[in-house]
Each structure stands twice: as structure tokens, then as C-alpha cells.
Motif scaffolding. Structure first.
Motif, short mmCIF file in Angstrom:
data_model
loop_
_atom_site.label_atom_id
_atom_site.label_comp_id
_atom_site.label_asym_id
_atom_site.label_seq_id
_atom_site.Cartn_x
_atom_site.Cartn_y
_atom_site.Cartn_z
N TYR A 11 5.93 -7.36 7.21
CA TYR A 11 6.26 -8.13 6.01
C TYR A 11 7.11 -7.30 5.07
N PRO A 12 7.84 -7.89 4.13
CA PRO A 12 8.18 -9.32 4.05
C PRO A 12 9.23 -9.66 5.10
N ASN A 13 9.37 -10.92 5.36
CA ASN A 13 10.37 -11.38 6.31
C ASN A 13 10.85 -12.76 5.88
N PRO A 14 12.09 -12.87 5.42
CA PRO A 14 13.15 -11.87 5.41
C PRO A 14 12.90 -10.78 4.37
N ALA A 15 13.60 -9.65 4.53
CA ALA A 15 13.41 -8.49 3.67
C ALA A 15 14.74 -8.07 3.03
N ALA A 16 14.65 -7.47 1.84
CA ALA A 16 15.86 -7.02 1.14
C ALA A 16 16.18 -5.56 1.43
N ASP A 17 15.23 -4.65 1.21
CA ASP A 17 15.54 -3.24 1.37
C ASP A 17 14.49 -2.44 2.13
N ARG A 18 13.34 -3.03 2.41
CA ARG A 18 12.25 -2.31 3.05
C ARG A 18 11.34 -3.29 3.78
N VAL A 19 10.88 -2.90 4.96
CA VAL A 19 9.93 -3.69 5.73
C VAL A 19 8.68 -2.85 5.92
N TYR A 20 7.52 -3.46 5.68
CA TYR A 20 6.25 -2.78 5.89
C TYR A 20 5.67 -3.22 7.23
N VAL A 21 5.14 -2.26 7.96
CA VAL A 21 4.51 -2.52 9.25
C VAL A 21 3.05 -2.09 9.13
N ASP A 22 2.15 -3.07 9.12
CA ASP A 22 0.72 -2.78 9.05
C ASP A 22 0.22 -2.64 10.48
N LEU A 23 -0.08 -1.40 10.87
CA LEU A 23 -0.49 -1.11 12.24
C LEU A 23 -1.95 -1.47 12.50
N GLY A 24 -2.63 -1.94 11.47
CA GLY A 24 -4.01 -2.40 11.63
C GLY A 24 -4.91 -1.32 12.20
N ALA A 25 -5.67 -1.67 13.21
CA ALA A 25 -6.66 -0.75 13.78
C ALA A 25 -6.11 0.06 14.94
N LEU A 26 -4.79 0.01 15.18
CA LEU A 26 -4.24 0.80 16.28
C LEU A 26 -4.51 2.27 16.03
N ALA A 27 -5.01 2.97 17.02
CA ALA A 27 -5.35 4.38 16.87
C ALA A 27 -4.48 5.23 17.79
N GLY A 28 -4.36 6.50 17.47
CA GLY A 28 -3.60 7.41 18.31
C GLY A 28 -2.12 7.32 18.05
N ALA A 29 -1.34 7.77 19.01
CA ALA A 29 0.12 7.79 18.88
C ALA A 29 0.68 6.37 18.96
N VAL A 30 1.49 6.00 17.96
CA VAL A 30 2.11 4.69 17.89
C VAL A 30 3.61 4.89 17.74
N THR A 31 4.40 4.17 18.55
CA THR A 31 5.85 4.22 18.45
C THR A 31 6.34 2.87 17.96
N VAL A 32 7.24 2.90 16.97
CA VAL A 32 7.86 1.68 16.44
C VAL A 32 9.34 1.76 16.82
N GLU A 33 9.81 0.78 17.59
CA GLU A 33 11.21 0.72 17.97
C GLU A 33 11.88 -0.46 17.28
N VAL A 34 13.13 -0.24 16.84
CA VAL A 34 13.91 -1.29 16.20
C VAL A 34 15.19 -1.49 17.00
N HIS A 35 15.46 -2.75 17.37
CA HIS A 35 16.69 -3.11 18.08
C HIS A 35 17.42 -4.16 17.27
N ASP A 36 18.74 -4.15 17.36
CA ASP A 36 19.51 -5.19 16.67
C ASP A 36 19.56 -6.44 17.53
N GLY A 37 20.24 -7.46 17.04
CA GLY A 37 20.30 -8.74 17.74
C GLY A 37 20.96 -8.67 19.10
N LEU A 38 21.73 -7.60 19.37
CA LEU A 38 22.39 -7.43 20.66
C LEU A 38 21.60 -6.53 21.60
N GLY A 39 20.41 -6.09 21.14
CA GLY A 39 19.56 -5.27 21.98
C GLY A 39 19.80 -3.77 21.87
N ARG A 40 20.69 -3.35 20.96
CA ARG A 40 20.94 -1.92 20.78
C ARG A 40 19.82 -1.29 19.96
#
Length: 86
Positions: A11-40
């Protein structure tokens, strides 16, 4: 990687300058990947444990992006995020 229902909130979505990712109860190593609309891949961030993390305009750029959460060999469903809105 196996795909699973996501315990993650973005959240929020849509966003202006920052997006928050609430990882909830996920434990240990977490990777967040971001791709554009073309998959890059635009960014890869690594976190330890749950909690709330954020991604900024510098990492995402403007337009439609896909955020995917990976942990313990599980790929949580990608979420479409529109970035750069007012």
C-alpha cells in the motif's frame, strides 16, 4: 520456486513517492523483487524477518510495476502497483 497465496500487503496503490510492503509474519530471509511492465528487473531488496519495509521512487520509477516476494523457496504472487501518481 513454488507459488503461494500472499500474506503480504502492499500500500498505497496507486502510490506517489513511496510504497510500503507489510511482510506480515514472514520470517527469515525475504527478497522483494520489482519488475516494470515489460518484465525488466528494476530492483532487488533483501530483508530479514517480517515487519513493514518501503520502496521509493528511486527504486521503482514511474508507471506499472510488479512486486514479488520470495522466501524459503516460495514465490508469493506478484502484485501490480501503479507508481508515480499524484
Amino acid at each position: 520456486a513454488t507459488e503461494a497465496a500472499s500474506p503480504v500487503t502492499i500500500y498505497p496503490n496507486p502510490a506517489a513517492d513511496r510504497v510500503y510492503v507489510d511482510l506480515g509474519a514472514l520470517a527469515g530471509a525475504v527478497t522483494v523483487e520489482v519488475h516494470d511492465g515489460l518484465g525488466r528487473k528494476l530492483a532487488t531488496r533483501h530483508f530479514s524477518g517480517g515487519g513493514i519495509v518501503h520502496l521509493t521512487a528511486r527504486e521503482l520509477g514511474h508507471g506499472v510495476n510488479w512486486i514479488t516476494i520470495l522466501t524459503h523457496g516460495v514465490s508469493y504472487a506478484s502484485r501490480k502497483v501503479i507508481f508515480g501518481s499524484q
